[in-house]
Design an enzyme around this catalytic site. Structure first.
Site, PDB file in Angstrom:
ATOM      1  CB  THR A 171      -0.838  -0.060   1.303  1.00  0.00           C
ATOM      2  OG1 THR A 171      -1.653  -1.216   1.252  1.00  0.00           O
ATOM      3  CG2 THR A 171      -1.679   1.161   1.532  1.00  0.00           C
ATOM      4  NE  ARG A 199      -9.042  -7.233   2.454  1.00  0.00           N
ATOM      5  CZ  ARG A 199      -8.017  -6.398   2.569  1.00  0.00           C
ATOM      6  NH1 ARG A 199      -7.760  -5.537   1.619  1.00  0.00           N
ATOM      7  NH2 ARG A 199      -7.243  -6.437   3.630  1.00  0.00           N
TER       8      ARG A 199
END
Ligand code: GLY
Length: 301
Positions: A171, A199
């Protein structure tokens, strides 16, 4: 007038040796672009968005181009932007076929009454705002495809623990303080390898993947999202600053709590309202870059 400040990350995880240089270079380049804005008096919000767009466009990182794949071999991305001056935030979850999810998050913040749009609704909103279709094949890289193949039945699937320890967590995120004393944060991700379709991780959730409040500071998290959510890690870091911790102490404390309370793995970057930066992680590595008090950019991985 406050001195501006910036720290960003390109994710925490088991970053392979042969990609260390590209992670550090990518972080440095993003930091340079954001710092050019901030040091000329630009807003923290613009700086963090600019940094994250650069990281989304860089295939090294698990965000935008280079995002990891769902169990079905698709790409679903999450992103958030938060303004510490107003506590306004915009976010997208499980968005597909856009080049820069963080740019859509900004439009959610500025042009809707909502904080979070997901899935088909988020994509339809992006189109309504003139964001062009960016085909999924333009987002997929060979490296991510290879990881996805490895995770399929018969493809050498690893144990759940092994996947958790080594999955693509990289990320990206940035936090900044500007000359007007405003803090801001942006975080963007492809999520985790082989995730179930639909998700959504911690990244687009206020207080989890990101938090910014001029009264406290700002934080952006990276790592296994389910654990980061459970500890509301970014807001927790900012609350520790309110209690007197430095940015570095706050970062270390929330990663310790992540480890001890939920056996979580990840990392965090923090800036406080004085512009002091901090970072901590309990994964093998984390890529990050920041501006030193002397104004030079340092990148580490
Ligand atoms: N921290 C990114 C994710 O778990 O989705």
């Amino acid at each position: 007038m406050p001195t501006p400040s910036l720290i960003l990350h390109g994710g925490a995880g088991n970053i392979p040796d042969d990609t260390l240089q590209e992670h550090a270079d990518g972080c440095r380049q993003a930091a340079q672009i954001a710092w050019d804005l901030l040091s000329r008096g630009g807003p923290a919000l613009d700086a963090v968005e600019a940094a994250v767009r650069v990281l989304e466009d860089d295939p090294t990182f698990n965000a935008g181009h280079g995002a990891c794949l769902t169990r079905d071999g698709d790409i679903e991305m999450d992103a958030i932007l938060m303004d510490g001056a107003t506590l306004n935030a915009g976010a997208v979850g499980a968005i597909q076929r856009v080049k820069n999810p963080v740019a859509v998050a900004r439009l959610v913040m500025e042009r809707t009454q909502h904080c979070l749009l997901v899935g088909a609704g988020a994509e339809a909103f992006a189109r309504s705002q003139g964001i062009p279709v960016w085909p999924t094949q333009n987002l997929i890289t060979e490296r991510r495809l290879a990881r996805w193949r490895e995770a399929q039945p018969g493809g050498g699937q690893r144990s759940e623990t092994s996947v958790r320890e080594t999955a693509g967590h990289d990320t990206v995120g940035a936090v900044a303080l500007d000359v007007n004393g405003h803090v801001a944060v942006a975080t963007s991700t492809g999520g985790i390898d082989n995730k179930l379709p639909g998700r959504v991780g911690d990244s687009p959730l206020i207080g989890c993947g990101a938090y910014a409040d001029d009264a406290l500071g700002a934080a952006s998290a990276t790592g296994w999202g389910e654990s980061l959510m459970k500890t509301v890690i970014s807001k927790s870091a900012c609350e520790l600053i309110a209690g007197g911790a430095t940015a570095q102490q706050a970062a270390e404390a929330v990663i310790r709590h992540l480890d001890e309370r939920v056996n979580g793995r990840g990392g965090i970057i923090v800036v406080d309202r004085q512009g002091r930066v901090g970072y901590a992680f309990n994964t093998p590595r984390m890529a990050c870059a920041w501006v030193t008090p002397e104004g030079s950019i340092r990148a580490e991985c």
